[in-house]
Design a protein around this motif. Structure first.
Motif, PDB file in Angstrom:
ATOM      1  N   LEU B  56     -24.339  52.603  62.316  1.00 30.71           N
ATOM      2  CA  LEU B  56     -23.406  53.302  63.198  1.00 30.71           C
ATOM      3  C   LEU B  56     -22.788  54.519  62.529  1.00 30.71           C
ATOM      4  O   LEU B  56     -22.513  54.517  61.329  1.00 30.71           O
ATOM      5  CB  LEU B  56     -22.293  52.352  63.645  1.00 30.71           C
ATOM      6  CG  LEU B  56     -22.743  51.062  64.340  1.00 30.71           C
ATOM      7  CD1 LEU B  56     -21.531  50.224  64.710  1.00 30.71           C
ATOM      8  CD2 LEU B  56     -23.579  51.359  65.560  1.00 30.71           C
ATOM      9  N   ASN B  58     -19.780  55.647  63.541  1.00 29.45           N
ATOM     10  CA  ASN B  58     -18.347  55.352  63.498  1.00 29.45           C
ATOM     11  C   ASN B  58     -18.118  53.846  63.658  1.00 29.45           C
ATOM     12  O   ASN B  58     -17.635  53.384  64.699  1.00 29.45           O
ATOM     13  CB  ASN B  58     -17.608  56.124  64.599  1.00 29.45           C
ATOM     14  CG  ASN B  58     -17.364  57.574  64.222  1.00 29.45           C
ATOM     15  OD1 ASN B  58     -16.532  57.880  63.378  1.00 29.45           O
ATOM     16  ND2 ASN B  58     -18.120  58.478  64.835  1.00 29.45           N
ATOM     17  N   ARG B  61     -15.092  51.661  65.218  1.00 32.72           N
ATOM     18  CA  ARG B  61     -14.832  51.428  66.652  1.00 32.72           C
ATOM     19  C   ARG B  61     -15.767  50.360  67.221  1.00 32.72           C
ATOM     20  O   ARG B  61     -15.924  50.245  68.437  1.00 32.72           O
ATOM     21  CB  ARG B  61     -15.084  52.725  67.442  1.00 32.72           C
ATOM     22  CG  ARG B  61     -14.258  53.900  66.981  1.00 32.72           C
ATOM     23  CD  ARG B  61     -14.679  55.151  67.744  1.00 32.72           C
ATOM     24  NE  ARG B  61     -14.070  56.341  67.156  1.00 32.72           N
ATOM     25  CZ  ARG B  61     -14.657  57.525  67.108  1.00 32.72           C
ATOM     26  NH1 ARG B  61     -15.854  57.706  67.626  1.00 32.72           N
ATOM     27  NH2 ARG B  61     -14.039  58.544  66.559  1.00 32.72           N
ATOM     28  N   ALA B  62     -16.403  49.579  66.345  1.00 39.19           N
ATOM     29  CA  ALA B  62     -17.453  48.661  66.793  1.00 39.19           C
ATOM     30  C   ALA B  62     -16.961  47.673  67.851  1.00 39.19           C
ATOM     31  O   ALA B  62     -17.743  47.225  68.694  1.00 39.19           O
ATOM     32  CB  ALA B  62     -18.049  47.917  65.606  1.00 39.19           C
ATOM     33  N   LEU B  64     -15.344  48.184  70.451  1.00 36.31           N
ATOM     34  CA  LEU B  64     -15.547  48.721  71.800  1.00 36.31           C
ATOM     35  C   LEU B  64     -16.900  48.315  72.373  1.00 36.31           C
ATOM     36  O   LEU B  64     -17.112  48.349  73.584  1.00 36.31           O
ATOM     37  CB  LEU B  64     -15.452  50.254  71.772  1.00 36.31           C
ATOM     38  CG  LEU B  64     -14.052  50.848  71.624  1.00 36.31           C
ATOM     39  CD1 LEU B  64     -14.145  52.336  71.372  1.00 36.31           C
ATOM     40  CD2 LEU B  64     -13.256  50.570  72.888  1.00 36.31           C
ATOM     41  N   ALA B  65     -17.828  47.937  71.482  1.00 35.43           N
ATOM     42  CA  ALA B  65     -19.172  47.573  71.938  1.00 35.43           C
ATOM     43  C   ALA B  65     -19.170  46.288  72.766  1.00 35.43           C
ATOM     44  O   ALA B  65     -20.192  45.918  73.340  1.00 35.43           O
ATOM     45  CB  ALA B  65     -20.111  47.429  70.744  1.00 35.43           C
TER      46      ALA B  65
END
Lengths: 245, 290
Positions: B56, B58, B61-62, B64-65
């Motif tokens: 990734l 970024n 912000r994982a 948000l997945a």
């Protein structure tokens, strides 16, 4: 939200005239220039003055040689950018909701604050319209200059995408392709505009206008009046005398 | 496609881990042996999931997945893996400490394991832009790898040998049909540019002289010339050596030998899975099918 809107009020997009495009790359430069300073992370370059320069662009101009069966080859300059597809696969694959299609005008955008930079949307796009910015780690794509087209701070003639505004040959047109009476829709109808890779079911909004049919060389050689030379005077006498040997 | 190590490690380790966890969920093991085996399964699955975050741009912000499970297979994969690992946790505790809670959590978790591996495979199989992956063989091979990998790791010859046979056949079917899938999808330089109505299209000049993200990520072709050799390595290491080890090596050594070879073979298979796959965007750069 990565569910696609069932219908968009308008279908804003580009119509690109492959007959008129001269491949000057002004649209590429204007796009890079505008998108370096407005919407989202700037389009970065890596090693720009070194041995292996590389960078993020939202628009690339290819050049193809097209060989018809019965005529000479043609060179076609071919700008390639996001087609703002109605059935955009880049939107539905996004796990975070960063990638979305606007219900009001159909523009496909990336909310960079929610993008994790997984790259799956770029994989899903058949057209290579998305490029991951190597500096910011977020996905970049054509915004149709959403920060220009509605911007009342700009003079009215500037409220169109930077690439369209800058094109010196008028090969790029911007408008609502959902309205059959718009200038762009009429252009598409008149010139038999087409979509790219329709077999993949993405339903692109952008259209390309085919190069106009070329004349055949034997029908219209510009040199025709000059090729049938009849010498007169001294040259004519020489022509006759030398012709005997 | 670019065979990124993070994604190869992710799919191989999490596939094997969830395959093994499914077996543990169904059959279990008690006491400290159980603890070690559960830890092995969890370790593999979690290591794979962690590896995927190295891919990734970024990763902070994982989380948000987890929001877009309605449309995104990647999001579904995230949910499936977390829910499965959660469902199996009480079963693991019960096995280790002898609570005797039955196998309810384990059976539900085993179903979750299958769902997780299926979601992982659909991340790739859903992509129409990569015709080689857009086929039922992609989930079939991923699931077969998970089942065979779990059984091999468990050193179980009775079910392991048939699972390896199925895996070998599916791999062969995947490779056999894979070569023609790009052409069969019907995309060509002519449809990509729409200029086929005039004549045959070839590249006159590339749009840029340096490389770019698209070329590095999706127009990777270094490995294709070694495809036949890598296939051989994958088939021998992932299927044949583990089968021989399970059949003829006595005791727990069989599982260790078989699992080591199988892991290498799976890595080779997955490297080729990426390296060999052609993205239709290559057409714009003059990469024709085949």
């Amino acid at each position: 939200m990565t569910c696609l809107p069932p219908k968009t009020d308008r279908k804003l997009g580009l119509v690109i005239d492959l007959d008129t495009c001269v491949g000057c790359h002004a649209c590429v430069t204007a796009c890079k220039g505008w998108n370096d300073q407005g919407y989202g992370a700037p389009l970065s370059d890596q090693d720009p003055y070194g041995a292996d320069p590389s960078g993020t662009f939202l628009n690339r101009v290819h050049s193809y040689a097209v060989q018809p069966d019965d005529n000479a080859a043609q060179i076609v300059n071919f700008p390639r950018s996001c087609l703002h597809c109605e059935d955009a696969p880049c939107v539905t694959v996004c796990p975070t909701g960063a990638s979305y299609k606007r219900a009001e005008d159909g523009i496909v955008l990336v909310n960079e604050d929610a993008c994790i930079g997984c790259g799956l949307c770029a994989w899903a796009c058949p057209y290579g319209a998305r490029e991951m910015d190597q500096a910011a780690g977020v996905m970049k794509k054509c915004t149709l200059c959403v920060d220009r087209i509605y911007n009342e701070e700009l003079p009215e003639e500037d409220r169109q995408p930077a690439c369209v505004r800058t094109c010196p040959t008028g090969a790029r047109h911007f408008g609502d392709l959902g309205d059959p009476d718009s200038a762009v829709s009429r252009l598409v109808a008149e010139r038999e505009g087409f979509a790219l890779m329709p077999e993949l079911g993405t339903k692109p909004v952008n259209r390309y206008l085919p190069p106009r049919k070329k004349d055949r060389p034997e029908e219209a050689s510009l040199l025709a009046p000059l090729l049938d030379i009849r010498a007169t005077g001294l040259a004519g006498w020489l022509d006759r005398v030398l012709g005997r040997f | 496609m670019h065979p990124a190590p993070s994604v190869i490690v992710f799919t191989v380790l999490s596939g094997m881990g969830f395959g093994f966890l499914a077996l543990m969920g169904l059959f279990g093991a008690s006491g400290w042996t159980g603890f070690a085996l559960w830890a092995l399964g969890y370790g593999l699955a979690v290591a794979g999931l962690v590896a995927s975050t190295f891919h990734l741009g970024n990763p902070q912000r994982a989380l948000l997945a987890f929001t877009q499970w309605r449309t995104s297979w990647l999001s579904r994969e995230g949910w499936a893996s977390v829910v499965t690992l959660g469902l199996l946790a009480p079963q693991a505790l019960s096995d280790w400490l002898g609570f005797g809670w039955g196998r309810g959590f384990g059976i539900a978790g085993a179903v979750g394991c299958v769902a997780t591996v299926f979601c992982t495979s659909m991340i790739y199989a859903q992509l129409r832009s990569v015709p080689r992956w857009h086929h039922w063989t992609t989930p079939a091979v991923f699931l077969a790898f998970a089942v065979a990998g779990g059984l091999v790791l468990a050193g179980n010859a009775v079910f392991g040998l048939p699972a390896l046979c199925v895996l070998g056949v599916l791999m062969a079917v995947q490779w056999q049909g894979g070569a023609g899938r790009f052409a069969a999808a019907g995309s060509s330089m002519e449809t990509a540019t729409g200029l086929g109505r005039i004549g045959r299209v070839s590249v006159f000049e590339q749009p840029h002289t340096g490389g770019n993200y698209l070329m590095r990520e999706m127009i990777f072709s270094v490995g294709r010339k070694h495809a036949a050799r890598v296939r051989m390595i994958a088939m021998v290491a992932a299927v044949m050596l583990p089968a021989l080890a399970l059949a003829f090596v006595p005791g727990p050594a069989a599982g260790v030998l078989a699992a080591g070879a199988h892991l290498l073979g799976a890595l080779a298979h997955r490297w080729l899975f990426f390296a060999e796959a052609e993205h239709v965007v290559g057409l714009y750069y003059g990469r024709r099918a085949g």
